[in-house]
Design a protein around this motif. Sequence first.
Motif, PDB file in Angstrom:
ATOM      1  N   ALA A  47      16.126  45.324  36.577  1.00  0.00           N
ATOM      2  CA  ALA A  47      14.728  45.338  36.135  1.00  0.00           C
ATOM      3  C   ALA A  47      13.818  45.375  37.353  1.00  0.00           C
ATOM      4  N   HIS A  48      12.593  45.842  37.157  1.00  0.00           N
ATOM      5  CA  HIS A  48      11.658  45.942  38.268  1.00  0.00           C
ATOM      6  C   HIS A  48      11.421  44.560  38.883  1.00  0.00           C
ATOM      7  N   GLY A  49      11.611  44.480  40.171  1.00  0.00           N
ATOM      8  CA  GLY A  49      11.304  43.246  40.890  1.00  0.00           C
ATOM      9  C   GLY A  49      12.329  42.129  40.727  1.00  0.00           C
ATOM     10  N   ALA A  50      13.465  42.422  40.074  1.00  0.00           N
ATOM     11  CA  ALA A  50      14.458  41.357  39.883  1.00  0.00           C
ATOM     12  C   ALA A  50      15.116  40.995  41.212  1.00  0.00           C
ATOM     13  N   ASP A  51      15.442  39.734  41.351  1.00  0.00           N
ATOM     14  CA  ASP A  51      16.116  39.275  42.562  1.00  0.00           C
ATOM     15  C   ASP A  51      17.494  38.764  42.175  1.00  0.00           C
ATOM     16  N   SER A  52      18.506  39.496  42.559  1.00  0.00           N
ATOM     17  CA  SER A  52      19.871  39.101  42.187  1.00  0.00           C
ATOM     18  C   SER A  52      20.649  38.648  43.411  1.00  0.00           C
ATOM     19  N   SER A  53      19.918  38.153  44.407  1.00  0.00           N
ATOM     20  CA  SER A  53      20.594  37.837  45.664  1.00  0.00           C
ATOM     21  C   SER A  53      21.507  36.610  45.559  1.00  0.00           C
ATOM     22  N   VAL A  54      21.221  35.721  44.610  1.00  0.00           N
ATOM     23  CA  VAL A  54      22.123  34.575  44.438  1.00  0.00           C
ATOM     24  C   VAL A  54      23.262  35.008  43.512  1.00  0.00           C
ATOM     25  N   PRO A  55      24.496  35.024  44.011  1.00  0.00           N
ATOM     26  CA  PRO A  55      25.583  35.545  43.181  1.00  0.00           C
ATOM     27  C   PRO A  55      25.807  34.682  41.944  1.00  0.00           C
ATOM     28  N   ASN A  56      26.211  35.339  40.866  1.00  0.00           N
ATOM     29  CA  ASN A  56      26.555  34.663  39.608  1.00  0.00           C
ATOM     30  C   ASN A  56      25.437  33.760  39.089  1.00  0.00           C
ATOM     31  N   SER A  57      24.201  34.208  39.315  1.00  0.00           N
ATOM     32  CA  SER A  57      23.055  33.434  38.827  1.00  0.00           C
ATOM     33  C   SER A  57      22.374  34.125  37.648  1.00  0.00           C
ATOM     34  N   MET A  58      22.853  35.317  37.277  1.00  0.00           N
ATOM     35  CA  MET A  58      22.245  36.056  36.166  1.00  0.00           C
ATOM     36  C   MET A  58      23.349  36.424  35.184  1.00  0.00           C
ATOM     37  N   VAL A  59      24.046  35.406  34.735  1.00  0.00           N
ATOM     38  CA  VAL A  59      25.249  35.640  33.947  1.00  0.00           C
ATOM     39  C   VAL A  59      25.189  34.835  32.651  1.00  0.00           C
ATOM     40  N   ALA A  60      25.338  35.524  31.538  1.00  0.00           N
ATOM     41  CA  ALA A  60      25.489  34.865  30.241  1.00  0.00           C
ATOM     42  C   ALA A  60      26.985  34.858  29.913  1.00  0.00           C
ATOM     43  N   PRO A  61      27.392  34.000  28.984  1.00  0.00           N
ATOM     44  CA  PRO A  61      28.835  33.898  28.696  1.00  0.00           C
ATOM     45  C   PRO A  61      29.520  35.247  28.458  1.00  0.00           C
ATOM     46  N   VAL A  62      28.867  36.131  27.723  1.00  0.00           N
ATOM     47  CA  VAL A  62      29.551  37.388  27.380  1.00  0.00           C
ATOM     48  C   VAL A  62      29.710  38.293  28.610  1.00  0.00           C
ATOM     49  N   ASP A  63      28.827  38.131  29.602  1.00  0.00           N
ATOM     50  CA  ASP A  63      28.899  38.981  30.793  1.00  0.00           C
ATOM     51  C   ASP A  63      30.145  38.680  31.629  1.00  0.00           C
ATOM     52  N   MET A  64      30.633  37.451  31.519  1.00  0.00           N
ATOM     53  CA  MET A  64      31.826  37.103  32.280  1.00  0.00           C
ATOM     54  C   MET A  64      33.026  36.902  31.365  1.00  0.00           C
ATOM     55  N   ILE A 163      38.277  48.455  50.269  1.00  0.00           N
ATOM     56  CA  ILE A 163      39.307  47.742  49.531  1.00  0.00           C
ATOM     57  C   ILE A 163      40.638  47.743  50.277  1.00  0.00           C
ATOM     58  N   GLN A 164      40.915  48.847  50.984  1.00  0.00           N
ATOM     59  CA  GLN A 164      42.193  48.933  51.676  1.00  0.00           C
ATOM     60  C   GLN A 164      42.218  47.956  52.833  1.00  0.00           C
ATOM     61  N   GLY A 165      43.277  47.217  52.926  1.00  0.00           N
ATOM     62  CA  GLY A 165      43.429  46.301  54.047  1.00  0.00           C
ATOM     63  C   GLY A 165      42.712  44.994  53.878  1.00  0.00           C
ATOM     64  N   ALA A 166      41.981  44.834  52.763  1.00  0.00           N
ATOM     65  CA  ALA A 166      41.263  43.573  52.567  1.00  0.00           C
ATOM     66  C   ALA A 166      42.264  42.466  52.283  1.00  0.00           C
ATOM     67  N   ASP A 167      41.896  41.274  52.681  1.00  0.00           N
ATOM     68  CA  ASP A 167      42.753  40.118  52.479  1.00  0.00           C
ATOM     69  C   ASP A 167      42.531  39.543  51.082  1.00  0.00           C
ATOM     70  N   HIS A 168      41.262  39.480  50.706  1.00  0.00           N
ATOM     71  CA  HIS A 168      40.941  39.054  49.348  1.00  0.00           C
ATOM     72  C   HIS A 168      39.568  39.621  48.979  1.00  0.00           C
ATOM     73  N   SER A 169      39.200  39.438  47.735  1.00  0.00           N
ATOM     74  CA  SER A 169      37.920  39.970  47.271  1.00  0.00           C
ATOM     75  C   SER A 169      37.147  38.892  46.538  1.00  0.00           C
ATOM     76  N   LEU A 170      35.830  39.029  46.564  1.00  0.00           N
ATOM     77  CA  LEU A 170      34.949  38.080  45.890  1.00  0.00           C
ATOM     78  C   LEU A 170      34.214  38.803  44.770  1.00  0.00           C
ATOM     79  N   VAL A 171      34.050  38.119  43.650  1.00  0.00           N
ATOM     80  CA  VAL A 171      33.459  38.771  42.488  1.00  0.00           C
ATOM     81  C   VAL A 171      32.156  38.077  42.078  1.00  0.00           C
ATOM     82  N   ASP A 172      31.143  38.901  41.908  1.00  0.00           N
ATOM     83  CA  ASP A 172      29.824  38.451  41.467  1.00  0.00           C
ATOM     84  C   ASP A 172      29.507  39.213  40.179  1.00  0.00           C
ATOM     85  N   TYR A 173      29.264  38.479  39.097  1.00  0.00           N
ATOM     86  CA  TYR A 173      29.042  39.142  37.802  1.00  0.00           C
ATOM     87  C   TYR A 173      27.567  39.356  37.469  1.00  0.00           C
ATOM     88  N   ASN A 174      26.684  39.217  38.448  1.00  0.00           N
ATOM     89  CA  ASN A 174      25.265  39.475  38.155  1.00  0.00           C
ATOM     90  C   ASN A 174      25.058  40.855  37.555  1.00  0.00           C
TER      91      ASN A 174
END
Lengths: 508, 103, 518
Positions: A47-64, A163-174
């Motif tokens: 959305a216009h002007g939305a700030d999603s910089s904090v991970p997993n802060s814009m998540v409703a139950p169904v989104d995850m 993705i190649q060679g990565a040790d692990h990955s982090l997931v943000d569902y925003n």
Amino acid sequence: MAGASAKDVLMDYDEALERFEPVLGFEVHVELSTATKMFSAAPNPAAHGADSSVPNSMVAPVDMGLPGALPLVNAQAVRYSISLGLALGCSIAPSSRFARKNYFYPDLGKNYQISQYDEPIAFEGSVEVELEDGVTWTVPIERAHMEEDAGKLTHVGGSTGRIQGADHSLVDYNRAGVPLVEIVTKPIYGTEHRAPEIGKAYVATIRDIVRSLGISEARMDRGNLRCDANVSIRPRGQARLGTRTETKNVNSLRSVERAVRYEIQRQAAILAAGGSIVQETRHWHEDTGTTSAGRPKSDADDYRYFPEPDLLPVQPSPELIEELRAALPESPVAFRKRLQADYGFTDSEFRDIVNAGVLAELEATVAKGAAPAQARKWWLGEILRIANARGVDAGTLVSPIHVSELIALVENGDLTDRLARQVLEGVVAGEGSPEQVVAARSLKVVSDDSALIAAIDTALASQPDVLQKIKDGKVQAAGAVIGAVMKAMRGQADAARVRELVLERAQA
Amino acid sequence: MPDASAEITVADVQHLAGLARIALEPGEIEHLAGELNQIVDSVRKVQEVATPDVPATSHPLPLVNVLRADEVGAVLTQQQVLSGAPDAFDGRFRVPAILGEEQ
Amino acid sequence: MSDLIHWTAAELAGHLAAGDVSSVEATRAHLDRIAEVEPDVHAFLHVAGEAAMARAAEIDRLRAAGEAPSPLAGVPVAIKDVLCTADMPSTAASKILEGWIPPYDATPVARLRAAGLIPLGKTNMDEFAMGSSTEYSAYGPTRNPWDLTRIPGGSGGGSAAAVAAFEAPVALGSDTGGSIRQPASVTGSVGVKPTYGGVSRYGAIALASSLDQVGPVSRTVLDAGLIHDVIGGYDPNDATSLKDEWPSMAEAARRGAAQGSLDGVRVGVVKQLNGEGFQEGVRARFAESLERMAAAGAEIVEVEAPHFEYAISAYYLILPAEASSNLAKYDSVRFGLRVDPGRSTTEQVMSVSRERGFGPEVKRRIILGTYALSAGYYDAYYGSAQQVRTLVQRDFTAAFEQADVLVSPSTPTTAFRFGEKVDDPLAMYLNDVTTIPANLAGVPGMSLPIGLAPEDGLPVGLQIMAPAREDARLYRVGATLEALQDAEWGAPLLSRAPELGRPVPVPGFGTEPDGGTR
């Protein structure tokens, strides 16, 4: 790293076109800028002007994909999708429904994506696109359907963030559940040597359409608008279509053009050498201007689509469709004709703007109060220069409102052109709005005459010979004093005003 | 076009287990193949009456246009989001290296 | 106070209102009963213990202040573990969700709480509601209070056994193909599957979304109606929720019991749901019930439902297909069990976690559903099954032109012994033959006890079905029949169940009344 992109052999473009016919297709994903997500009431990061910089802060139950959570269709997303379908000249399905696309991936909270399959909301349309020389081309549209975006993965431990060679990955569902419309073209035949240009113009037109509808921020650099380019080639005279590749990650208009061109040249070289094209996903690399091999299409692509049992069919009424049709803005082509007349630009002046991909930016700048000629000067001048130097789209560097602010500062005499360029530099560097940069860098033109007079008197006093010459009527001698004053003012003075004052003080 | 009347083989079950992301043990696969054949033989009965003139029903009650107003509602806190996470770091879920690519 | 646990929810509510018993006393009595019989029955996976007592005390305070939130305030209730509860683990009896506490209550649970009912704990079930015996629970089976060597039905065996063993007056269940009605039938209790969309599915851990429905479990028809009235009605969080204005089910039950007559009621006997394969004692009790209803004035008609014989096949395609997708979310990323074999990729960790976290029946159905949806098979299996669904609906429509309600035995047999069918999936699936058609068509169904089978002395249930949205008919007819039976027998059927319990609870097995979870 998969694929040997650096070692791809390319055939000369003209030769490739002489021997092969390219056939294109595009899948463009548009993130809708609704207030909430497609299937939840969580705020929409697109959305216009939305700030999603904090991970997993814009998540409703169904989104995850929490157990027990249920999706609910966003009415506004449906309206936006219908409007977009209409703007693409599509028919709107009297009944469309959602389906589950099943595959496992950590960015997909439910391990299925709610999409549309055999009953999309819009189908069978076409889009007129205007090429650089003013020729128009019709791109046939297969369908436009609603779906949800996936979350974002960050790959940690690899050298490149890939993705190649990565040790692990982090997931943000925003981003998970952001409303998307996927626009799928039919095969585009007969583009010949203009294929890359048509690809770019098509994506630019889609961008212009969604912007004019006001349904998406449509920033390619931010992923609001994402393009997958399907390219195949076939030997001249062959009826059967060649094997196609699907190039992903094409995230600027420039890249669309380059990626199509690259794939034509790469495929032509393989076929000419007696090889065959592998049906696969390829990734575009902006930095190297190449594509690399990704996932081959295989049995694993068994998505087991079936009607989404948690959701009901969407059956827009004819009244709603007509209401949305009546509210459609004019087409980009018509819009441009009107704009050109309003702004009083010549054909070639106007085409330069369109071809630089800054028409929307220019229009927004004028809407904020700038004179069209000034807006054109800045977008095609300094901003485009920086964009080209950096290999990015000009619109990603600076916002129209900031450009109009900058122009106003020059008009008011607060900034000289030279100072304004420095301010622009600051804005592009992220130092804030032009006003903020002016304040932070102390760049304002000194318009206080008393400060100037003090500096002039000092300069004249230290150069009595020059003063005498001016008094004798040799006004060109004033240049030396002006220079000294400008230096003392660190360039932040209007030279013409300084000149006036020097002559005045010399006679005093 | 696969043959819907063909026997489900061990290889088929292996493939299905891959699609369903379950690391079935070899013994389980063999056992399941037998059971699936038995079950599928039985449920195949649906084909006897599913003639082309019969429409499909996916919802027991025929509702349409159930839509939600585009208004921001409740959202989980980051802490709630991560409360059940087997592994998390820096506000995000952590997973081991991913083999496959995005779709 | 031993009477207290034998009171129905309606009776208990009356005593609470009259002030001659407190919710604290009622809750304590049920927790004591749980401690007493759980070693035998194992109906609960989690007992709320002190949390239940604290809530009971709060309700008592509210009642004293004249602010009891509803007539049922203070009545204890047991909740099937398939429903999300924000203060108790919600595992659907699976290892993969062991210890998971959701950040929300399922809508039916939230409504019970708002009405002041006291959640006693979470009841056992077949893992993810897949099964007819609770033998597929990852935490061990529940035993039938009538005979501890027999199954209590499934998937909601825990809720049915809990009310049948007087551990709770009422409970919540969920019914995808008979998971409320079949356990009710084999435990001598009452269970109702409402019209699809009549009760919200929000917060119910999904098995098959187009079939799942939450409903009441109780010892009397009236109690079921009281709970139905609390949990039912429109919920904007569930797109499939119906916006209808519903009549009071409790009122329908009271009217039915008071009327004592079925004059003018056309009762349709579904020819395809009786006969071959049905236990002799089940058929005898069913026939007796028909006679009882006819004697009360009902017009008994036989109706044909030619496609019901295809229903079970359609069901065992639709359910696994939807389940295979619904259960994909259990992947060890966001919640639930993660098994990391070490130096593995995400794909491997997901696969191993799902292998270890799911039981054999769940895996069987996921693989079956994956098969039914996979490329090239969709039309032959899932597509055909959805067509059969249409045919079953048409059969119902035609049958309801001839009858106001349809009846059948709730189950083909009485409770079977543990182990009898656990290794024979097809035999297990056939338990649902009578109950599945209602789920496919979305129509409501009730099971109520109609006596004991002479050959084994175990309860037999009658299934009553009504057209979609006509749930009140079930309560009206069911309550009349129940009242006639009680008058004839002099006491409810459950009074004939054997005594349970031991003088001293055995600690460390089953549940601890202070809130422990196994």
